[in-house]
Design an enzyme around this catalytic site. Structure first.
Site, PDB file in Angstrom:
ATOM      1  CE  LYS A   1      -3.908  53.214  14.190  1.00 34.47           C
ATOM      2  NZ  LYS A   1      -2.698  52.824  13.427  1.00 34.47           N
TER       3      LYS A   1
ATOM      4  CD  GLU B   1       3.967  56.238  28.698  1.00 37.83           C
ATOM      5  OE1 GLU B   1       5.103  56.752  28.640  1.00 37.83           O
ATOM      6  OE2 GLU B   1       3.490  55.763  29.733  1.00 37.83           O
TER       7      GLU B   1
ATOM      8  CB  CYS C   1      10.269  54.851  23.595  1.00 35.22           C
ATOM      9  SG  CYS C   1       9.864  53.678  24.883  1.00 35.22           S
TER      10      CYS C   1
ATOM     11  CD  GLU D   1      12.256  58.696  19.461  1.00 33.14           C
ATOM     12  OE1 GLU D   1      11.305  59.171  18.818  1.00 33.14           O
ATOM     13  OE2 GLU D   1      12.113  57.969  20.462  1.00 33.14           O
TER      14      GLU D   1
HETATM   15  P1  NAD Z   1       3.957  57.153  15.302  1.00 36.08           P
HETATM   16  O1  NAD Z   1       3.718  58.330  16.167  1.00 36.08           O
HETATM   17  O2  NAD Z   1       4.271  57.367  13.881  1.00 36.08           O
HETATM   18  O3  NAD Z   1       2.704  56.172  15.337  1.00 36.08           O
HETATM   19  C1  NAD Z   1       2.158  55.714  16.541  1.00 36.08           C
HETATM   20  C2  NAD Z   1       0.713  55.331  16.313  1.00 36.08           C
HETATM   21  O4  NAD Z   1      -0.019  56.510  15.971  1.00 36.08           O
HETATM   22  C3  NAD Z   1       0.492  54.342  15.167  1.00 36.08           C
HETATM   23  O5  NAD Z   1      -0.547  53.456  15.514  1.00 36.08           O
HETATM   24  C4  NAD Z   1       0.062  55.234  14.031  1.00 36.08           C
HETATM   25  O6  NAD Z   1      -0.737  54.587  13.065  1.00 36.08           O
HETATM   26  C5  NAD Z   1      -0.736  56.289  14.775  1.00 36.08           C
HETATM   27  N1  NAD Z   1      -0.857  57.561  14.066  1.00 36.08           N
HETATM   28  C6  NAD Z   1       0.021  58.128  13.217  1.00 36.08           C
HETATM   29  N2  NAD Z   1      -0.469  59.297  12.760  1.00 36.08           N
HETATM   30  C7  NAD Z   1      -1.674  59.472  13.341  1.00 36.08           C
HETATM   31  C8  NAD Z   1      -2.667  60.485  13.275  1.00 36.08           C
HETATM   32  N3  NAD Z   1      -2.536  61.565  12.512  1.00 36.08           N
HETATM   33  N4  NAD Z   1      -3.772  60.323  14.038  1.00 36.08           N
HETATM   34  C9  NAD Z   1      -3.947  59.242  14.825  1.00 36.08           C
HETATM   35  N5  NAD Z   1      -3.058  58.245  14.907  1.00 36.08           N
HETATM   36  C10 NAD Z   1      -1.925  58.366  14.175  1.00 36.08           C
HETATM   37  O7  NAD Z   1       5.096  56.316  16.044  1.00 36.08           O
HETATM   38  P2  NAD Z   1       5.786  54.983  15.566  1.00 36.08           P
HETATM   39  O8  NAD Z   1       6.702  55.311  14.444  1.00 36.08           O
HETATM   40  O9  NAD Z   1       4.752  53.918  15.381  1.00 36.08           O
HETATM   41  O10 NAD Z   1       6.616  54.569  16.871  1.00 36.08           O
HETATM   42  C11 NAD Z   1       7.831  55.119  17.184  1.00 36.08           C
HETATM   43  C12 NAD Z   1       7.675  56.243  18.186  1.00 36.08           C
HETATM   44  O11 NAD Z   1       6.996  55.769  19.341  1.00 36.08           O
HETATM   45  C13 NAD Z   1       9.014  56.764  18.678  1.00 36.08           C
HETATM   46  O12 NAD Z   1       8.944  58.148  18.747  1.00 36.08           O
HETATM   47  C14 NAD Z   1       9.117  56.157  20.073  1.00 36.08           C
HETATM   48  O13 NAD Z   1       9.939  56.852  20.951  1.00 36.08           O
HETATM   49  C15 NAD Z   1       7.704  56.181  20.517  1.00 36.08           C
HETATM   50  N6  NAD Z   1       7.502  55.240  21.606  1.00 36.08           N
HETATM   51  C16 NAD Z   1       7.326  55.723  22.882  1.00 36.08           C
HETATM   52  C17 NAD Z   1       7.177  54.849  23.958  1.00 36.08           C
HETATM   53  C18 NAD Z   1       6.981  55.334  25.363  1.00 36.08           C
HETATM   54  O14 NAD Z   1       6.508  54.559  26.189  1.00 36.08           O
HETATM   55  N7  NAD Z   1       7.308  56.570  25.681  1.00 36.08           N
HETATM   56  C19 NAD Z   1       7.195  53.475  23.727  1.00 36.08           C
HETATM   57  C20 NAD Z   1       7.393  53.018  22.422  1.00 36.08           C
HETATM   58  C21 NAD Z   1       7.536  53.912  21.373  1.00 36.08           C
END
Ligand code: NAD
Length: 500
Positions: free
Chosen positions: A193, A269, A303, A403
């Protein structure tokens, strides 16, 4: 194959001609959402709608999970000979490389990163990751435990079954590959997804994997929003594991969904607020260069971006000026299709506004803007923010704790090693960190004391498929990359036989 454009006009023309596949990929075929709904995909480059993407929900997730389960139980992929798995995944990696221009263009249109980086980093790293796990296919060796002379206890690895992979928008192809590669080589089926901001590269990957010989249903790609598509996937009773990358808040929801459904495994992650610790004896020029690239690369939407600079007060002013100089001289912000641009657009309007609100908050909290701080190129309709330094901050300010996920670095002075260590760890996150010092004894002590998944010494952001990546504390648990990543997609089964 078309020649690769080398001008902004060339890329714009290529984008205008692009036939974009924006449907879900389920059970070996591209399909509309069951509801037939689509959502408009806006490009952050210019704020314009450039695609209409299948707006999938629980009905589509049900179909994808059922296809994944059928494929798993049939066993065509799960039980395939390791050499066959390797051939198919190597072919998948090659097809990604053959589609580099198209994938890079989709990635840049989707999320606004500069095309040079999509071409040099995102697509090649995605292919390299799939190749890395392809090559592990015939090296996943089981164990025999040391038990009694007439007993043989085999410890066999088995795939878990159906893996739900939920990924963010900042490195959609790379992070997608970090999940797909090890999950597939382990023999699982996957429902991917992608984030609603970045579905298009992932959708193409689904078709390429199938073209490479992956049986129908083994890799499904279901685009949609978090609440409507991600949540039913994470709550699904027939999903064995959720491999999640995204924010810490949504990561915590994954644990809840698991508990409320079938106790599926979860690997997370999540976010970061990675510190650079710059001691008084550090090579300031080298530190400044790494800090600037580490926070402004990919518009700071990384991230593990080194977003918190802890610096000995005696060298703070010199370091801040040097970071600003690197940003000015080496990291031009511009249209993502311009060859000279090193920074592009932030992923969406809402996110840009959030980053700007953090800059305003920083000033209110008492930090000073030493560089940037403003939206630029608004006339393009796109979402651009200058490289920004918030100087003179304290670690307990919100700008130092939360963040920001944009091109904003927060600079915090310290007086001695003990204070530096305390501040580095005074965060809910523990993804990455860097230590800058000429004294390797100090470096050794700090690398031991700092709680983070990766600690760099006199460098930053060097990485390899061979090293695990992930966090401590609320940056999550479970690791992507390296052979260790495969373990989380498998389980050990003991088969004990007694001989007479
Ligand atoms: P997000 O948490 O908003 O979304 C991530 C994913 O989760 C998306 O596919 C989104 O559609 C899905 N999602 C959102 N709400 C959901 C729910 N209620 N149920 C199921 N799925 C849901 O994050 P983002 O804004 O897409 O990405 C940025 C974040 O990702 C930052 O916090 C960043 O640090 C983190 N990140 C971490 C790593 C790592 O390896 N640690 C790598 C890249 C990004």
């Amino acid at each position: 194959m078309l020649d690769r454009p080398n001008t902004k006009a060339g890329w714009l023309a290529r984008a205008a001609d692009l036939k974009i596949e924006a449907r879900a990929f389920i059970d070996g075929a591209y399909v509309d959402a069951v509801s037939k709904r689509r959502f408009e995909k806006v490009s952050p480059i210019d704020g314009r709608v450039f695609a209409e993407v299948a707006d999938c929900d629980a009905a589509d997730i049900d179909l994808a999970v059922a296809a994944a389960r059928r494929a798993f139980e049939k066993g065509e992929w799960r039980d395939a000979a390791p050499a066959h798995k390797k051939r198919v995944l190597l072919r998948f990696a090659e097809l990604i490389r053959e589609h580099i221009d198209e994938l890079a263009l989709l990635e840049t249109l989707d999320v606004g990163k500069v095309i040079g980086n999509s071409l040099a980093v995102d697509v090649p790293f995605c292919a390299d990751c799939i190749q890395y796990y392809a090559e592990l296919a015939d090296k996943l060796i089981d164990e025999v435990a040391p038990v009694g002379a007439n007993d043989v206890a085999l410890i066999r690895r088995e795939p878990l079954g159906v893996i739900g992979a939920i990924v963010p928008w900042n490195y959609p192809l790379i992070i997608g590959a970090w999940k797909i590669g090890p999950a597939l080589v382990a023999g699982n089926s996957v429902v991917l997804k992608p984030a609603e901001q970045s579905p298009l590269g992932a959708i193409l990957l689904g078709g390429l994997a199938h073209q490479a010989g992956l049986p129908a249903g083994v890799l499904n790609v279901v685009p949609g929003f978090g609440e409507r598509a991600g949540k039913p996937l994470a709550l699904h009773p027939d999903v064995d594991m959720i491999s999640f990358t995204g924010s810490t808040d949504v990561g915590k929801l994954m644990l809840r969904y698991s508990g409320e459904s079938n106790m599926k495994r979860v690997s997370l992650e999540c976010g970061g607020k990675s510190p650079h610790v710059v001691m008084a004896d550090a090579d300031i020029k080298a530190a400044a260069e790494a800090i600037a690239w580490g926070i402004y690369y990919n518009q700071g939407e990384t991230c593990h971006a080194g977003s918190r600079v802890l610096v000995h007060s005696s060298v703070r002013a010199r370091l801040v000026e040097a970071i600003a100089e690197v940003a000015r001289a080496q990291i031009p912000l511009g249209h993502p299709f311009e060859a000279a641009s090193q920074m592009g657009a932030l992923v969406e309007k809402h996110h840009m506004e959030r980053v700007l609100s953090y800059i305003a908050l920083g000033e209110k909290e008492g930090a000073q803007i030493a560089l940037g701080g403003k939206r630029v190129m608004a006339e393009t309709g796109g979402f651009y923010i200058e490289p920004t330094i918030l100087d003179g901050a304290r670690n307990d300010m919100r700008i130092a704790q939360e963040e920001i996920f944009g091109p904003v670095v927060v600079v915090i002075p310290f007086e001695d090693e003990a204070e530096a260590t305390r501040l580095a760890n005074a965060s809910i996150y523990g993804l990455g960190a860097a230590v800058w010092t000429a004294d390797m004894n100090v470096a050794h002590r700090l690398t031991r004391a700092i709680k983070a998944g990766t600690v760099w010494v006199n460098t930053f952001d060097r990485s390899s498929m061979a090293t695990p990546f992930g966090g401590f504390k609320q940056s999550g648990f479970g690791r992507d990359r390296s052979p260790h990543a495969v373990d989380k997609y498998m389980d050990f089964k003991t088969i004990w036989t007694a001989y007479r």
